[in-house]
Design a protein around this motif. Structure first.
Motif, PDB file in Angstrom:
ATOM      1  N   SER A  78       3.677   2.515  -1.328  1.00  0.00           N
ATOM      2  CA  SER A  78       4.994   3.144  -1.488  1.00  0.00           C
ATOM      3  C   SER A  78       6.056   2.068  -1.619  1.00  0.00           C
ATOM      4  O   SER A  78       5.830   0.916  -1.219  1.00  0.00           O
ATOM      5  N   PRO A  79       7.236   2.409  -2.125  1.00  0.00           N
ATOM      6  CA  PRO A  79       8.299   1.400  -2.269  1.00  0.00           C
ATOM      7  C   PRO A  79       8.749   0.802  -0.937  1.00  0.00           C
ATOM      8  O   PRO A  79       9.287  -0.311  -0.914  1.00  0.00           O
ATOM      9  N   VAL A  80       8.537   1.506   0.173  1.00  0.00           N
ATOM     10  CA  VAL A  80       9.005   1.000   1.465  1.00  0.00           C
ATOM     11  C   VAL A  80       7.944   0.195   2.199  1.00  0.00           C
ATOM     12  O   VAL A  80       8.193  -0.296   3.301  1.00  0.00           O
ATOM     13  N   GLY A  81       6.734   0.045   1.615  1.00  0.00           N
ATOM     14  CA  GLY A  81       5.724  -0.808   2.222  1.00  0.00           C
ATOM     15  C   GLY A  81       4.534  -0.095   2.821  1.00  0.00           C
ATOM     16  O   GLY A  81       3.608  -0.748   3.314  1.00  0.00           O
ATOM     17  N   ALA A  82       4.525   1.241   2.824  1.00  0.00           N
ATOM     18  CA  ALA A  82       3.365   1.980   3.332  1.00  0.00           C
ATOM     19  C   ALA A  82       2.226   1.863   2.324  1.00  0.00           C
ATOM     20  O   ALA A  82       2.451   1.739   1.122  1.00  0.00           O
ATOM     21  N   SER A  83       0.971   1.928   2.824  1.00  0.00           N
ATOM     22  CA  SER A  83      -0.152   1.718   1.933  1.00  0.00           C
ATOM     23  C   SER A  83      -1.392   2.422   2.461  1.00  0.00           C
ATOM     24  O   SER A  83      -1.501   2.721   3.648  1.00  0.00           O
ATOM     25  N   GLY A  84      -2.336   2.696   1.534  1.00  0.00           N
ATOM     26  CA  GLY A  84      -3.611   3.277   1.898  1.00  0.00           C
ATOM     27  C   GLY A  84      -3.655   4.788   1.735  1.00  0.00           C
ATOM     28  O   GLY A  84      -2.652   5.428   1.383  1.00  0.00           O
ATOM     29  N   LEU A  85      -4.838   5.373   1.993  1.00  0.00           N
ATOM     30  CA  LEU A  85      -4.998   6.829   1.914  1.00  0.00           C
ATOM     31  C   LEU A  85      -3.973   7.543   2.769  1.00  0.00           C
ATOM     32  O   LEU A  85      -3.433   8.577   2.392  1.00  0.00           O
ATOM     33  N   TRP A  86      -3.710   6.992   3.971  1.00  0.00           N
ATOM     34  CA  TRP A  86      -2.847   7.664   4.949  1.00  0.00           C
ATOM     35  C   TRP A  86      -1.451   7.055   4.997  1.00  0.00           C
ATOM     36  O   TRP A  86      -0.662   7.412   5.855  1.00  0.00           O
ATOM     37  N   GLN A  87      -1.160   6.100   4.111  1.00  0.00           N
ATOM     38  CA  GLN A  87       0.185   5.531   3.962  1.00  0.00           C
ATOM     39  C   GLN A  87       0.752   5.000   5.286  1.00  0.00           C
ATOM     40  O   GLN A  87       1.819   5.413   5.749  1.00  0.00           O
ATOM     41  N   PHE A  88       0.030   4.057   5.889  1.00  0.00           N
ATOM     42  CA  PHE A  88       0.508   3.413   7.108  1.00  0.00           C
ATOM     43  C   PHE A  88       1.474   2.281   6.769  1.00  0.00           C
ATOM     44  O   PHE A  88       1.232   1.502   5.847  1.00  0.00           O
ATOM     45  N   MET A  89       2.554   2.176   7.526  1.00  0.00           N
ATOM     46  CA  MET A  89       3.384   0.987   7.501  1.00  0.00           C
ATOM     47  C   MET A  89       2.644  -0.121   8.249  1.00  0.00           C
ATOM     48  O   MET A  89       1.829   0.155   9.140  1.00  0.00           O
ATOM     49  N   PRO A  90       2.915  -1.406   7.928  1.00  0.00           N
ATOM     50  CA  PRO A  90       2.152  -2.490   8.570  1.00  0.00           C
ATOM     51  C   PRO A  90       2.215  -2.455  10.094  1.00  0.00           C
ATOM     52  O   PRO A  90       1.183  -2.582  10.760  1.00  0.00           O
ATOM     53  N   ALA A  91       3.411  -2.271  10.669  1.00  0.00           N
ATOM     54  CA  ALA A  91       3.545  -2.314  12.132  1.00  0.00           C
ATOM     55  C   ALA A  91       2.819  -1.139  12.787  1.00  0.00           C
ATOM     56  O   ALA A  91       2.116  -1.308  13.791  1.00  0.00           O
ATOM     57  N   THR A  92       2.980   0.062  12.220  1.00  0.00           N
ATOM     58  CA  THR A  92       2.306   1.231  12.791  1.00  0.00           C
ATOM     59  C   THR A  92       0.796   1.096  12.674  1.00  0.00           C
ATOM     60  O   THR A  92       0.052   1.402  13.612  1.00  0.00           O
ATOM     61  N   GLY A  93       0.325   0.625  11.519  1.00  0.00           N
ATOM     62  CA  GLY A  93      -1.106   0.439  11.343  1.00  0.00           C
ATOM     63  C   GLY A  93      -1.676  -0.560  12.340  1.00  0.00           C
ATOM     64  O   GLY A  93      -2.728  -0.322  12.942  1.00  0.00           O
ATOM     65  N   ARG A  94      -0.982  -1.693  12.533  1.00  0.00           N
ATOM     66  CA  ARG A  94      -1.471  -2.697  13.485  1.00  0.00           C
ATOM     67  C   ARG A  94      -1.503  -2.126  14.892  1.00  0.00           C
ATOM     68  O   ARG A  94      -2.417  -2.415  15.668  1.00  0.00           O
ATOM     69  N   HIS A  95      -0.501  -1.311  15.247  1.00  0.00           N
ATOM     70  CA  HIS A  95      -0.459  -0.710  16.584  1.00  0.00           C
ATOM     71  C   HIS A  95      -1.658   0.203  16.810  1.00  0.00           C
ATOM     72  O   HIS A  95      -2.139   0.332  17.950  1.00  0.00           O
ATOM     73  N   TYR A  96      -2.153   0.829  15.749  1.00  0.00           N
ATOM     74  CA  TYR A  96      -3.297   1.734  15.875  1.00  0.00           C
ATOM     75  C   TYR A  96      -4.606   1.074  15.434  1.00  0.00           C
ATOM     76  O   TYR A  96      -5.543   1.752  15.054  1.00  0.00           O
ATOM     77  N   GLY A  97      -4.651  -0.265  15.497  1.00  0.00           N
ATOM     78  CA  GLY A  97      -5.902  -0.984  15.322  1.00  0.00           C
ATOM     79  C   GLY A  97      -6.247  -1.388  13.914  1.00  0.00           C
ATOM     80  O   GLY A  97      -7.381  -1.828  13.674  1.00  0.00           O
TER      81      GLY A  97
END
Length: 677
Positions: A130-149
């Protein structure tokens, strides 16, 4: 029974390896192979529990979310049905992943609609960004994704890992559902952020409205987010109603999960499994380099039909043929041309492999290079070197910005406070108490204390606890400025003198009695302190409610003045009419003026339920429709049912049948008579 045999054989293989160690040590490849077989057998046993028939039929049984913003759901249904080619492409892309996602949703007893969420987030494109940095099937932002492993390294992005990202997304959604207690709101928070939604709910409650999806003010994207998911749900539930034919998906695993014990080239894994590299990358898109690096939280995904072939070939493969890459870490800044000369690679290959733009590698930075048999002394153990480059050193910076949830406005009077008593001769402690810095905690903090003797009062039966204000309470215009007060409270950390009477032996002569009375006095003193703190809590809470009410009134007054100012400058709307503004729908306007959607359409000659910004609607004329029954006709569109039409026009479905010769079936293009209600 076959699965049980597989598990027994796998465990037996481990035992055989342990026994064989007496004659010769098992290689890491053999040990990893035995563990892989055991893991695959256990996963296979779990994944086939729900396998039978069509996956869509299984999902339909677990659809249970209620519709929100029904009119928006209908709009998205129409758009999706019109874009049939896009819908079919997305369904086809979902086939490798849909069984696993639906299976995980079912295991957690979540609504089956959640399994369709990647349709909205990424259209099942595994590396969508996405333009704001979310990515993947579930569109995780980097910080949120790292927090969830979901770690991110130079070689791997966990947000693109189908297995890991699905687990993280469902964990996050369960957490949000625990916060808001409603799946529609949990999904809104997934899209907008828990803090944004929490603050919006507080604003909704401050206005005296129930914090449901329709009442909460949201950005357009979030307002359409859940209705769009529900539109997909409705199409999957009954595709024929919308003129679509859903491509079937078998209700059985598409892939199996395996565990490797050492790194391996992606090309080598694909060759051993008998599949193409593109098919491998479809299931394992998280790797940014042509090498699979195993870790405890990573799974190797292979098509279910290829897992047995890979297992057999991997068992017989020589370990030295599985990896053709190594890691180079220079001790000083080194040019890429120098590294290319040592490894036989081109500078362009090194840049592409390591996502580099410069022409030098700084000291201590590790990069991936091809092995070179002539210069093996430059490198060390492959697995150790790869671990150095495949590590996520970024800290977990995710912090929840969820506000304290405010209750619905309460006009009840503050609770009356009691004045507890204390023994006459007991010493007292004057404690300086300040309100907590957290405006929502309501708990004062004791910051200083001093013990003072009290003169014996005239009436020794009781002595009042005294509260002396050290400074006035802050004004309501500064709602969270902490006031300071002095509290007089019983000290519980010093011995209490016991009273005596003439002609009676001192109580200290009886140590047991004295001890019992002293304990009683201490309990009474502690109770008095608790009462004082409770009183302070009640006062502080009452003050906060008063200040919040004042702030709410001030905001409402400001909004009223703003609306009046706009009314004075904007073109005047005649009485009994309404000018359409951004966000208005026929349903919202009908609710505001207590008229039906059908009457609004009839009174304003609206075609197709569409209204535009700035349009002036006659609401008084629509209200008059109630007193004069008028015929209204409606042309049936694709996807309409008698129930949806009845809901849309706020009439009873039985009335529609009665007005149209007791019809029970409708077809697109048919005109129905609707009597204004």
């Amino acid at each position: 029974m076959a699965k049980l045999k597989s598990i027994v054989l796998a465990v037996g293989g481990l035992s055989a390896l342990s026994c064989a160690a007496l004659s010769h040590a098992a290689t890491p490849n053999q040990t990893g192979m035995a563990m892989m077989r055991l893991n695959a057998a256990l996963t296979d046993q779990t994944d086939t529990r729900f396998a039978s028939g069509s996956l869509w039929n299984s999902l339909r049984k677990d659809f249970r979310m209620a519709e929100v913003n029904t009119e928006l759901v209908r709009r998205h249904e129409t758009k999706l049905a019109a874009g049939r080619a896009y819908f079919d492409r997305t369904i086809n892309r979902s086939k490798p992943y849909m069984y696993h996602i639906a299976h995980e949703v079912k295991k957690r007893n979540m609504p089956a609609e959640i399994a369709l969420l990647p349709f909205i987030e990424s259209a099942f494109v595994t590396k969508a960004k996405s333009p704001v940095g979310a990515s993947g099937l579930w569109q995780f932002m980097p910080a949120t994704g790292r927090h969830y492993g979901l770690e991110r390294t130079a070689l791997y992005d966990g947000r693109h890992d189908v297995y890991a990202a699905t687990d993280a997304a469902l964990n996050y959604l369960q957490y949000l559902h625990g916060l808001f207690g409603d799946w529609s709101l949990a999904l809104a928070a997934y899209n907008w952020g828990e803090g944004n939604l929490g603050r919006a709910i507080n604003r909704t409650r401050a206005q005296g409205l129930e914090p449901v999806y329709e009442n909460i003010r949201m950005p357009n994207e979030t307002r359409n987010y859940v209705p769009k998911l529900l539109a997909v749900r409705n199409i999957v539930s009954n595709p024929q109603m919308f003129g679509l034919n859903l491509s079937e998906i078998d209700n059985k695993p598409y892939f199996k999960t395996l565990t490797l014990d050492q790194p391996a080239d992606i090309s080598a894994i694909a060759r051993l499994a008998g599949i193409s590299e593109s098919e491998f990358l479809t299931l394992n898109p998280a790797f940014n380099a042509p090498v699979f690096i195993p870790k405890s939280n990573r799974k190797l995904l292979l098509p279910a039909t290829a897992a047995a072939t890979f297992e057999k070939n991997y068992r017989n493969a020589k370990p030295e043929t599985l990896l053709s890459w190594d890691v180079y870490t220079p001790f000083s800044s080194t040019s890429l041309s120098s590294i290319a000369a040592q490894t036989g690679m081109s500078v362009a290959e090194i840049k592409r492999l390591n996502s580099m733009s410069g022409n030098t590698v700084s000291a201590g930075r590790s990069i991936l290079v091809a092995k070179n048999s002539l210069n093996n002394s430059s490198f060390g153990s492959e697995s150790l070197n790869l671990a150095a480059i495949d590590s996520d050193n970024s800290p977990d910076t995710y912090r929840s910005n969820m506000p304290v949830m405010q209750p619905m406005p309460d006009n009840t009077a503050a609770l009356a406070s009691a004045r507890p008593a204390t023994p006459a001769a007991a010493p007292i402690t004057v404690a300086r108490i300040e309100a907590s810095g957290n405006p929502y905690s309501g708990r004062p903090q004791i910051v200083a204390a001093q013990t003072r003797p009290l003169p014996e009062p005239a009436n020794t039966a009781a002595a009042d606890i005294r509260i002396q204000a050290a400074q006035p309470v802050a004004a309501a215009t500064a709602p969270f400025e902490a006031p300071t007060a002095e509290l007089t409270a019983i000290a519980v950390n010093s011995p209490l003198p016991l009273p005596t009477q003439p002609g009676v032996a001192a109580e200290s002569d009886d140590p047991l009695l004295a001890l019992a009375q002293e304990s009683t006095m201490r309990i009474n003193a502690a109770e008095s302190v608790r009462n004082v703190i409770a009183q302070a809590d009640a006062d502080n809470a009452a003050r906060l409610r008063t200040e919040q009410a004042a702030a709410t009134r001030a905001k409402q007054q400001q909004r009223t003045e703003t609306r009046l100012a706009r009314a004075n400058t904007a073109p005047q709307t005649a009485a009994g009419s309404h000018r359409v503004v951004e966000g208005d729908t026929l349903f919202n306007i009908s609710q505001r003026y207590n008229v039906s959607v059908a009457d609004l359409i009839t009174a304003n000659n609206i075609t197709g339920n569409n209204i535009r910004r700035g349009q002036v609607l006659k609401v008084a004329a629509a209200a008059n429709q109630r007193s004069t029954v008028r015929n209204v006709s409606y042309t049936v569109r694709k996807g309409d049912t008698l129930n949806t039409i009845a809901n849309r026009f706020n009439v009873d479905v039985n009335d529609i049948r009665r007005w149209n010769r007791n019809t029970r079936t409708i077809t697109p293009g048919q005109r129905l008579k609707l009597i204004g209600s």
